[in-house]
Design an enzyme around this catalytic site. Structure first.
Site, PDB file in Angstrom:
ATOM      1  N   GLY A  30      16.154  -7.993  -2.774  1.00 31.30           N
ATOM      2  CA  GLY A  30      15.359  -6.910  -3.331  1.00 31.30           C
ATOM      3  C   GLY A  30      15.237  -5.788  -2.327  1.00 31.30           C
ATOM      4  N   GLN A  63      11.559   1.689   1.423  1.00 31.21           N
ATOM      5  CA  GLN A  63      12.222   1.029   2.555  1.00 31.21           C
ATOM      6  C   GLN A  63      13.394   1.848   3.096  1.00 31.21           C
ATOM      7  OE1 GLN A  63      12.333  -2.997   0.392  1.00 31.21           O
ATOM      8  NE2 GLN A  63      12.330  -3.523   2.568  1.00 31.21           N
ATOM      9  N   CYS A 115      11.507  -9.925   4.550  1.00 34.04           N
ATOM     10  CA  CYS A 115      11.605  -8.531   4.128  1.00 34.04           C
ATOM     11  C   CYS A 115      12.651  -7.823   4.978  1.00 34.04           C
ATOM     12  CB  CYS A 115      10.238  -7.863   4.295  1.00 34.04           C
ATOM     13  SG  CYS A 115      10.197  -6.142   3.787  1.00 34.04           S
ATOM     14  N   HIS A 127       6.921  -8.677  -4.848  1.00 37.89           N
ATOM     15  CA  HIS A 127       7.091  -8.222  -3.461  1.00 37.89           C
ATOM     16  C   HIS A 127       7.562  -6.765  -3.441  1.00 37.89           C
ATOM     17  CE1 HIS A 127       8.648  -8.929   0.807  1.00 37.89           C
ATOM     18  NE2 HIS A 127       9.295  -7.838   0.451  1.00 37.89           N
ATOM     19  N   GLU A 128       8.559  -6.455  -4.283  1.00 30.82           N
ATOM     20  CA  GLU A 128       9.112  -5.091  -4.302  1.00 30.82           C
ATOM     21  C   GLU A 128       8.114  -4.094  -4.878  1.00 30.82           C
ATOM     22  OE1 GLU A 128      11.577  -4.590  -2.457  1.00 30.82           O
ATOM     23  OE2 GLU A 128      12.147  -6.685  -2.298  1.00 30.82           O
ATOM     24  N   HIS A 173       5.706  -2.956  -2.363  1.00 31.25           N
ATOM     25  CA  HIS A 173       6.211  -1.879  -1.496  1.00 31.25           C
ATOM     26  C   HIS A 173       5.863  -0.502  -2.075  1.00 31.25           C
ATOM     27  CE1 HIS A 173       8.497  -3.615   1.796  1.00 31.25           C
ATOM     28  NE2 HIS A 173       9.102  -4.454   0.974  1.00 31.25           N
TER      29      HIS A 173
END
Length: 172
Positions: free
Chosen positions: A45, A50, A94, A136-137, A140
């Protein structure tokens, strides 16, 4: 085109991202670049912040078995609309926090809506690793990292390791 992945601590990783108002060819190219970057890393991912883009865009593909058909997903403005009371614990990592892993508890099943690269509204129920990855993504996009779920001491230890890594990279 592969993009550079930001390493924690970077202030851009803690910012809340703006919704994607209109799908452009530029954003579709960005999504394709993100997939290429994610596969190359390798990861399952990647979120736009990021790579320093503060827009609500994530890509993921949790198919990791050799010989299985990849299932790349591109999600603009993804949103969890329902989650199970039952939880799962996964050891998360990550790409912005390389070589650091920790167990994180999240809902086992989530329903997510998003806009695909063709501008169509999609909805799907995710379970297991897919559920963990999509949550999780999406975190972000809200300026939250998996280490934010950890106890302060563990979080500080990981942050110090990342600061040291960034100093070493700057020297080389």
């Amino acid at each position: 085109m592969k993009r550079n992945i930001l390493i924690h601590p970077d202030p851009r990783l803690k910012k809340v991202c703006a919704p994607v108002a209109d799908l452009s060819d530029e954003l579709r190219t960005l999504a394709d670049d993100m997939l290429e970057t994610m596969y190359d890393a390798p990861g399952i991912g990647l979120a736009a912040p990021q790579i320093g883009v503060l827009e609500r865009l994530i890509v993921l593909d949790c198919i990791k078995e050799e010989g299985e058909t990849p299932r790349p997903l591109i999600m603009f403005n993804p949103e969890v609309i329902a989650s199970s009371d039952e939880t799962n614990v996964y050891e998360e990592g990550c790409l912005s926090i390389p070589d650091q892993y920790a167990e994180v508890t999240r809902p086992k099943v989530v329903d997510v809506t998003w806009i695909d690269r063709d501008g169509k509204l999609q909805q799907e129920t995710f379970d297991g690793l897919w559920s963990t990855c999509v949550q999780h993504e999406i975190d972000h996009l809200d300026g939250k990292l998996f280490i934010d779920y950890l106890k302060p001491l563990k979080r500080q230890t990981i942050t110090r390791k990342m600061q040291k890594l960034k100093r070493e990279q700057a020297r080389s």
